[in-house]
Design a protein around this motif. Sequence first.
Motif, PDB file in Angstrom:
ATOM      1  N   UNK A 302       0.854  -1.188   0.000  1.00  0.00           N
ATOM      2  CA  UNK A 302       0.000   0.000   0.000  1.00  0.00           C
ATOM      3  C   UNK A 302       0.887   1.234   0.000  1.00  0.00           C
ATOM      4  N   UNK A 303       0.716   2.078  -0.985  1.00  0.00           N
ATOM      5  CA  UNK A 303       1.544   3.267  -1.132  1.00  0.00           C
ATOM      6  C   UNK A 303       0.673   4.507  -1.041  1.00  0.00           C
ATOM      7  N   UNK A 304       1.022   5.417  -0.113  1.00  0.00           N
ATOM      8  CA  UNK A 304       0.275   6.651   0.079  1.00  0.00           C
ATOM      9  C   UNK A 304       1.257   7.824   0.062  1.00  0.00           C
ATOM     10  N   UNK A 305       0.759   9.033  -0.124  1.00  0.00           N
ATOM     11  CA  UNK A 305       1.650  10.215  -0.065  1.00  0.00           C
ATOM     12  C   UNK A 305       2.247  10.369   1.334  1.00  0.00           C
ATOM     13  N   UNK A 306       3.376  11.045   1.394  1.00  0.00           N
ATOM     14  CA  UNK A 306       4.035  11.267   2.688  1.00  0.00           C
ATOM     15  C   UNK A 306       3.178  12.103   3.630  1.00  0.00           C
ATOM     16  N   UNK A 307       2.495  13.083   3.084  1.00  0.00           N
ATOM     17  CA  UNK A 307       1.652  13.952   3.901  1.00  0.00           C
ATOM     18  C   UNK A 307       0.226  13.403   3.912  1.00  0.00           C
ATOM     19  N   UNK A 308      -0.199  12.870   5.054  1.00  0.00           N
ATOM     20  CA  UNK A 308      -1.531  12.271   5.175  1.00  0.00           C
ATOM     21  C   UNK A 308      -2.539  13.210   5.836  1.00  0.00           C
ATOM     22  N   UNK A 309      -2.158  14.442   6.045  1.00  0.00           N
ATOM     23  CA  UNK A 309      -3.036  15.352   6.783  1.00  0.00           C
ATOM     24  C   UNK A 309      -4.261  15.752   5.977  1.00  0.00           C
ATOM     25  N   UNK A 310      -4.136  15.740   4.662  1.00  0.00           N
ATOM     26  CA  UNK A 310      -5.234  16.206   3.814  1.00  0.00           C
ATOM     27  C   UNK A 310      -5.945  15.053   3.117  1.00  0.00           C
ATOM     28  N   UNK A 311      -5.830  13.852   3.675  1.00  0.00           N
ATOM     29  CA  UNK A 311      -6.432  12.712   2.992  1.00  0.00           C
ATOM     30  C   UNK A 311      -7.959  12.764   3.060  1.00  0.00           C
ATOM     31  N   UNK A 312      -8.628  12.246   2.035  1.00  0.00           N
ATOM     32  CA  UNK A 312     -10.091  12.291   1.992  1.00  0.00           C
ATOM     33  C   UNK A 312     -10.710  11.432   3.090  1.00  0.00           C
ATOM     34  N   UNK A 313     -11.870  11.847   3.557  1.00  0.00           N
ATOM     35  CA  UNK A 313     -12.682  11.072   4.495  1.00  0.00           C
ATOM     36  C   UNK A 313     -13.921  10.609   3.730  1.00  0.00           C
ATOM     37  N   UNK A 314     -14.107   9.287   3.629  1.00  0.00           N
ATOM     38  CA  UNK A 314     -15.133   8.723   2.748  1.00  0.00           C
ATOM     39  C   UNK A 314     -16.253   8.093   3.554  1.00  0.00           C
ATOM     40  N   UNK A 315     -17.434   8.130   2.979  1.00  0.00           N
ATOM     41  CA  UNK A 315     -18.500   7.308   3.522  1.00  0.00           C
ATOM     42  C   UNK A 315     -18.160   5.847   3.311  1.00  0.00           C
ATOM     43  N   UNK A 316     -18.519   5.029   4.269  1.00  0.00           N
ATOM     44  CA  UNK A 316     -18.281   3.581   4.140  1.00  0.00           C
ATOM     45  C   UNK A 316     -19.358   3.002   3.229  1.00  0.00           C
ATOM     46  N   UNK A 317     -19.220   3.303   1.951  1.00  0.00           N
ATOM     47  CA  UNK A 317     -20.214   2.953   0.937  1.00  0.00           C
ATOM     48  C   UNK A 317     -20.113   1.472   0.579  1.00  0.00           C
ATOM     49  N   UNK A 318     -21.205   0.703   0.707  1.00  0.00           N
ATOM     50  CA  UNK A 318     -21.133  -0.729   0.384  1.00  0.00           C
ATOM     51  C   UNK A 318     -20.717  -0.989  -1.058  1.00  0.00           C
ATOM     52  N   UNK A 319     -21.226  -0.176  -2.004  1.00  0.00           N
ATOM     53  CA  UNK A 319     -20.836  -0.359  -3.397  1.00  0.00           C
ATOM     54  C   UNK A 319     -19.361  -0.107  -3.618  1.00  0.00           C
ATOM     55  N   UNK A 320     -18.832   0.920  -2.937  1.00  0.00           N
ATOM     56  CA  UNK A 320     -17.404   1.232  -3.046  1.00  0.00           C
ATOM     57  C   UNK A 320     -16.564   0.106  -2.461  1.00  0.00           C
ATOM     58  N   UNK A 414     -17.107  -2.435 -11.867  1.00  0.00           N
ATOM     59  CA  UNK A 414     -17.038  -1.183 -12.627  1.00  0.00           C
ATOM     60  C   UNK A 414     -18.332  -0.387 -12.484  1.00  0.00           C
ATOM     61  N   UNK A 415     -19.467  -1.077 -12.519  1.00  0.00           N
ATOM     62  CA  UNK A 415     -20.756  -0.398 -12.380  1.00  0.00           C
ATOM     63  C   UNK A 415     -20.894   0.258 -11.015  1.00  0.00           C
ATOM     64  N   UNK A 416     -20.524  -0.477  -9.960  1.00  0.00           N
ATOM     65  CA  UNK A 416     -20.640   0.073  -8.612  1.00  0.00           C
ATOM     66  C   UNK A 416     -19.702   1.262  -8.402  1.00  0.00           C
ATOM     67  N   UNK A 417     -18.484   1.168  -8.926  1.00  0.00           N
ATOM     68  CA  UNK A 417     -17.539   2.273  -8.773  1.00  0.00           C
ATOM     69  C   UNK A 417     -17.990   3.499  -9.565  1.00  0.00           C
ATOM     70  N   UNK A 418     -18.523   3.276 -10.761  1.00  0.00           N
ATOM     71  CA  UNK A 418     -18.990   4.411 -11.555  1.00  0.00           C
ATOM     72  C   UNK A 418     -20.189   5.086 -10.904  1.00  0.00           C
ATOM     73  N   UNK A 419     -20.984   4.323 -10.149  1.00  0.00           N
ATOM     74  CA  UNK A 419     -22.095   4.935  -9.424  1.00  0.00           C
ATOM     75  C   UNK A 419     -21.596   5.861  -8.320  1.00  0.00           C
ATOM     76  N   UNK A 420     -20.391   5.616  -7.832  1.00  0.00           N
ATOM     77  CA  UNK A 420     -19.824   6.500  -6.812  1.00  0.00           C
ATOM     78  C   UNK A 420     -19.120   7.698  -7.439  1.00  0.00           C
ATOM     79  N   UNK A 421     -19.177   7.819  -8.767  1.00  0.00           N
ATOM     80  CA  UNK A 421     -18.574   8.952  -9.457  1.00  0.00           C
ATOM     81  C   UNK A 421     -17.219   8.680 -10.062  1.00  0.00           C
ATOM     82  N   UNK A 422     -16.779   7.406 -10.069  1.00  0.00           N
ATOM     83  CA  UNK A 422     -15.431   7.074 -10.528  1.00  0.00           C
ATOM     84  C   UNK A 422     -15.383   6.873 -12.039  1.00  0.00           C
TER      85      UNK A 422
END
Length: 462
Positions: A302-320, A414-422
Amino acid sequence: MVSSPLSDQIFANRQIKLDTLVRLRWLAILGQTLAVVFVWLGLGYDFEAVLCLALVGLSGWLNFYLHFQFQKSVRLSSLQATVLLAYDSAQLGGLLYLTGGLQNPFAFLLLVPAVVSATTQPARFTIVLASLITGIATLLVFFHQPLPWTGGTPPDLPVLYVAGIWIAVILTMLFMSVYAFRIAQERHLLANALSATELVLANEQHLSNLDGLATAAAHELGTPLATIQLVAKELERELERDDPIREDIVLLRSQAERCKDILGKLRSLSGDEHNNFTKMRITALISEIVEPFDLFGVEIIQTFPDDLSNQPVLWRNPGLLYGLGNLIENAVDFAQSCVEIRARWTDNGVSLRISDDGPGFADAIRNRLGDPYVTTRATKNTNEPDTANRGPAHVPPGNALNAGGLGLGFFIAKTLLERSGAKVSIANKDTQQEARTAKKDHEISGAVIDIYWPRAALEADQ
């Protein structure tokens, strides 16, 4: 138009209603009657009008018989529907025989039964019906009554012209049948796949709501358990130590306390201190999705940016959750030793890349991934739903295009992710390198799935 078990299964659940064919035949009867009467009485042409009206009346009698003998809701089997459409073809052939054969401009109505069959029936029944119509059209070239014409002397059309009409009828029938069959098949496949997607999403939504149900149950059971615990304490005080019932009362009170502790834990699932059940940071979300696959013998980086202070907060969406889990499981299945999940985000968007060191996407299906029922997985029984195949993504070249499984995994994800706006895109790791180095032989070096969301559509506080 090729007959296959898959097409048979699809059209087996799309049986045409008897009432639909009856209504279509009434429409044909009305048009045939008006045409015969207009040519006979309106234009005064001399032809076998009585026999034509008799054939039209035969169709009317058949419609009345079917209407009163069977209920409107009856759905016909493929054989029954083909028999009725074959009758319509033969009846129209009889009318054309009495009115000039293929020289009659209404000869193209022979296409209608074939197109109706191609839309609603398996391919093999449409092939049989098309063969019958071809035979009728061929007979009409050589055997027919004169074309109704003014003065009783119809034009003498060249044989080559009549042959051209025959070819046009047959080719148009084949083209329209294949076109209608493919359109209907794709529509049925998409409808079935979307139904499967809705079922998966509903199941995931039910799982996501379990914490709320647990909290509600804990709240409702808390009062009666407190009453039981209070009564048990009072009884314990009043009973002597050597009373045989006192031991049972102590046990009852201890078990009531234990139930109270359990309900306290359930109640806390939706509390403010357990916000991971409603919304969570993207790093925690990805870690939760990855956790079940850590025991598969494949390293997941798992690779993330060094600065995690501005990371998104997501709804725990079942489709996602289901969509990303589907893609990660698929990458783990085909990876040799390593899967990398790289997340990046800015103020405007969030991107996620899932890559592996497996064989990559096969060229045969790369352009078709995202469509339902595209799979290269082999299953023991292709007639059973492939519930384990949650991602028919990338396979070694040379495997059969449809070796097994339903091929719904990537479509659902793909369908579920696209429903979340992806926006979801796929590639192989060496695609860009190949574009720069034209002389290099093609080598598949791993699959890459890129997913991008606008941040405003993904974050929990929007």
